[in-house]
Design a protein around this motif. Structure first.
Motif, PDB file in Angstrom:
ATOM      1  N   PHE A  15      -5.705  25.149   4.328  1.00 11.43           N
ATOM      2  CA  PHE A  15      -4.736  26.253   4.365  1.00 11.43           C
ATOM      3  C   PHE A  15      -3.432  25.939   3.636  1.00 11.43           C
ATOM      4  N   THR A  16      -3.151  24.666   3.429  1.00  9.52           N
ATOM      5  CA  THR A  16      -1.954  24.323   2.652  1.00  9.52           C
ATOM      6  C   THR A  16      -2.298  23.887   1.237  1.00  9.52           C
ATOM      7  N   VAL A  17      -3.600  23.798   0.927  1.00 10.71           N
ATOM      8  CA  VAL A  17      -4.075  23.292  -0.366  1.00 10.71           C
ATOM      9  C   VAL A  17      -3.347  21.990  -0.697  1.00 10.71           C
ATOM     10  N   CYS A  18      -3.356  21.077   0.269  1.00 12.88           N
ATOM     11  CA  CYS A  18      -2.803  19.729   0.098  1.00 12.88           C
ATOM     12  C   CYS A  18      -1.317  19.756  -0.253  1.00 12.88           C
ATOM     13  N   ALA A  19      -0.595  20.723   0.244  1.00 10.15           N
ATOM     14  CA  ALA A  19       0.822  20.823  -0.104  1.00 10.15           C
ATOM     15  C   ALA A  19       1.620  19.712   0.569  1.00 10.15           C
ATOM     16  N   GLY A  20       2.824  19.504   0.055  1.00 11.11           N
ATOM     17  CA  GLY A  20       3.731  18.543   0.666  1.00 11.11           C
ATOM     18  C   GLY A  20       3.559  17.122   0.189  1.00 11.11           C
ATOM     19  N   ARG A  21       2.736  16.886  -0.830  1.00 11.52           N
ATOM     20  CA  ARG A  21       2.532  15.514  -1.297  1.00 11.52           C
ATOM     21  C   ARG A  21       2.977  15.321  -2.744  1.00 11.52           C
ATOM     22  N   TYR A  80       0.823  -1.205   0.000  1.00  8.57           N
ATOM     23  CA  TYR A  80       0.000   0.000   0.000  1.00  8.57           C
ATOM     24  C   TYR A  80       0.863   1.264   0.000  1.00  8.57           C
ATOM     25  N   LYS A  81       1.990   1.232   0.716  1.00  8.97           N
ATOM     26  CA  LYS A  81       2.890   2.385   0.724  1.00  8.97           C
ATOM     27  C   LYS A  81       3.446   2.640  -0.671  1.00  8.97           C
ATOM     28  N   ARG A  82       3.801   1.583  -1.359  1.00  6.39           N
ATOM     29  CA  ARG A  82       4.329   1.735  -2.722  1.00  6.39           C
ATOM     30  C   ARG A  82       3.253   2.281  -3.659  1.00  6.39           C
ATOM     31  N   VAL A  83       2.017   1.832  -3.468  1.00  6.24           N
ATOM     32  CA  VAL A  83       0.907   2.346  -4.285  1.00  6.24           C
ATOM     33  C   VAL A  83       0.830   3.864  -4.168  1.00  6.24           C
ATOM     34  N   GLY A 113      -0.358   7.616   3.829  1.00  7.15           N
ATOM     35  CA  GLY A 113      -0.365   8.783   2.958  1.00  7.15           C
ATOM     36  C   GLY A 113      -1.523   8.883   1.994  1.00  7.15           C
ATOM     37  N   PHE A 114      -2.576   8.093   2.181  1.00 10.04           N
ATOM     38  CA  PHE A 114      -3.740   8.192   1.295  1.00 10.04           C
ATOM     39  C   PHE A 114      -4.362   9.583   1.426  1.00 10.04           C
ATOM     40  N   ASP A 115      -4.778  10.151   0.306  1.00  8.63           N
ATOM     41  CA  ASP A 115      -5.328  11.508   0.293  1.00  8.63           C
ATOM     42  C   ASP A 115      -6.801  11.533   0.683  1.00  8.63           C
TER      43      ASP A 115
END
Length: 622
Positions: A540-546, A425-428, A466-468
């Protein structure tokens, strides 16, 4: 005083924006329209160029029923979330009939699509108006309940029986009747025609039978190819040259994003998941549309209908035999229309092997996965929906979802199996994020190896991976699945009200969970993943950092906000819409089929059972 004035101005501005959102563009706004020329011009008639002849017109209603809410009212929303693909495909079948037969036989099919979720509730007064309008226009009526899911069956059944009581020829199709023969039998007894499977190669026969006044009780696919399922083999049609959906600009205005629509490029699913009805209705043999036709359709949708976003409703686009050609074509379309984007459904292997992990040697599987993710991102994919269903390999093996565990023979010990699943799942997630695509996970709560803390653990672990976006579902015995057959034999189904099969009601016995703790786990999962701090961070971050691209970030922001509020308003995000509207004049009157038959058909049905002179329910056309 200044603050009070400022607050007043803010309220006025907010009210104006709200009025604009809710009060404009409801019926198409400023979309350009062309009036259809249905008759010859007066000049042609005056000079005798043509002779006026009566045209036999069949007004076909394709109605997508809604479902009943907790208090028995029909769910209806100001905005829908996504258009229904079945309605637009059926419209195409009628248009094809008209092109083929209208001129030669002076017969025309007129199509009306009606999505109760966002078009409005079909009340008894509506049915009366439909009949009166048909009589006024001199047309015949054919009523079709289309794409009926199991949680929509009670509402669809109630509508069908009301149509029958009014003497209207009525049909029902969709996953429920295609997977549950008992409902077909009941509907047939009540005078409702049932249509099982995909309609492409049987719709013509249905129309011909109707024109002859010989509409049969039951239709099923008899021509095509044999496909395996989880149970008996079935016949499914080839769809290489099947008609693509017909876009209805009026229908698109019913949705929050009217520049988004749906499209199926392939059908079927090769896997054997015991909870899923797709393989038993559409088969495990993957069938694809012609890629050139798909690409041309998308280009036309962008050019002539303002479409900017697509949802590819294929159950597993990665397993389509023609995905590379379709994605390559979409890349060309995106060059012409840069705003084009889409989301799709795929399995874990679509991205899992896009990288070569430590200890692995690159194989064809790795190259295929890498090409798929890269082409999908280049073609405009902003989100991949992946069915992971559980973190526990014992649960996955119970459901025969071996594509997630890679342990069909059950050889691994639980610790090693669990580590493998989590790593997969992490690799996905990592591989989709590398190409800028967000990941939407489907997760089920209530498998046999789940306990009271399964929702809390799932939310925490899925956030860490890390799923969105995550859609949580309560395990549900859908008709037509191996699970439903198994649980019926075991006597584990405690609620046979199909209206409850919406993935947020408990309908099963569970050894480790009672109803309250099961619902508690469901609540823990939603509130744990869609928490207030996480909502604020997302906004507030608009999904930043991914590493997501711009459209993926915007989509995650919209969906996260929608899911956050939808659950808190008491409905599953996938079974609803935006801005609920309650019609208190239409409310559920019955639960079981027998109750519905007595309530809606009453003495008329009793008279037919006694043979008191009536031949059947289908009366003369209105």
């Amino acid at each position: 005083m200044v603050l009070l004035a400022f607050f007043g101005i803010f309220l006025v501005f907010g009210a104006a924006v709200l009025y604009w959102l809710l009060g404009t563009s409801r019926y198409g706004g400023n979309r350009s329209t062309v009036t259809l020329q249905l008759t010859a011009t007066q000049a042609a008639l005056a000079h005798g160029a043509v002779k006026p002849e009566p045209c036999r017109t069949i007004r076909v209603y394709f109605i997508k029923p809604s479902r009943y809410d907790e208090e028995g009212y029909v769910q209806y929303f100001r905005y829908g979330v996504q258009p229904n693909n079945t309605l637009t495909v059926l419209t195409a079948l009628n248009e094809a009939f008209n092109k083929r037969c209208a001129g030669e036989r002076n017969v025309r099919l007129e199509t009306v699509i009606w999505d109760e979720i966002c078009d409005g509730i079909v009340s008894p007064q509506t049915i009366t108006a439909i009949k009166e309008k048909a009589r006024e226009d001199g047309v015949e009526l054919l009523m079709g309940l289309a794409g009926v899911q199991s949680n929509q069956y009670p509402r669809g059944r109630d509508l069908a029986l009301q149509f029958v009581a009014e003497g209207l020829p009525t049909m029902m199709g969709g996953f429920h009747v295609s997977g549950f023969p008992d409902s077909c039998k009941f509907l047939n007894e009540c005078g409702v025609t049932t249509v099982v499977g995909e309609a492409e190669n049987i719709w013509g026969a249905i129309v011909e039978d109707f024109l002859r006044g010989d509409l049969q009780k039951h239709y099923t696919v008899t021509e095509g190819i044999r496909a395996k399922t989880g149970q008996d083999d079935i016949i499914v049609p080839l769809i290489t040259d099947s008609l693509l959906p017909v876009l209805d600009d009026r229908y698109l205005t019913r949705f929050f994003n009217e520049s988004m629509t749906t499209l199926d490029t392939s059908r079927g699913c090769p896997f054997t998941c015991s909870y899923c009805s797709v393989k038993n209705v559409m088969g495990r043999t993957m069938r694809s549309r012609e890629p050139d036709s798909v690409v041309s359709w998308v280009r036309d949708a962008c050019r002539n209908h303002g479409i900017e976003s697509l949802f590819l409703v294929d159950d597993d686009f990665f397993r389509s035999p023609r995905w590379e050609e379709i994605l390559t074509g979409l890349i060309d379309v995106k060059k012409e229309y840069p705003k084009l984007s889409f989301m799709m459904q795929v399995d874990v292997d679509a991205s899992c092997y896009a990288n070569v992990a430590e200890g692995e040697a690159e194989t064809a599987k790795h190259r295929r996965s890498r090409k798929f993710t890269e082409l999908a991102a280049a073609a405009g994919c902003y989100q991949a929906f992946v069915g992971i269903e559980s973190l526990n390999p014992d649960n996955l093996n119970f459901a025969t979802k071996y594509q997630n565990t890679d342990d069909r023979q059950h050889k691994w010990k639980i610790e090693a199996a669990r580590a493998h699943v989590i790593d997969k799942y992490k690799r996905v997630v990592e591989n989709w994020h590398k190409v800028g695509v967000s990941v939407h996970a489907g997760y089920m709560l209530g498998f046999p190896f789940d306990g009271p803390d399964c929702g809390r653990v799932a939310a925490a672990t899925l956030k860490k991976i890390g799923f969105d976006i995550v859609s949580f579902f309560i395990m549900t015995p859908l008709p037509g699945t191996e699970d439903q057959v198994r649980f019926t034999k075991e006597g584990s189904i405690i609620d046979w009200d199909f209206n409850q099969l919406d993935s947020q009601h408990v309908t099963l016995k569970h050894e480790k969970l009672d109803t309250e703790s099961w619902l508690g786990a469901y609540r823990d999962a939603f509130l744990g993943f869609y928490s207030i701090p996480r909502l604020l961070h997302t906004i507030f971050t608009v999904c930043a950092g991914r590493n997501l691209d711009a459209e993926s970030r915007r989509a995650v922001l919209r969906q996260f906000t929608y899911y956050f509020f939808s659950y808190r308003q008491g409905r599953h995000p996938m079974v609803g819409g935006i801005w609920p509207i309650r019609r208190r004049d239409v409310r559920r009157a019955t639960v079981t089929d027998d109750e519905a038959r007595r309530f809606y058909l009453g003495k008329r049905f009793d008279a037919i059972l006694r043979g008191d002179g009536e031949e059947g329910f289908a009366a003369a056309p209105a």
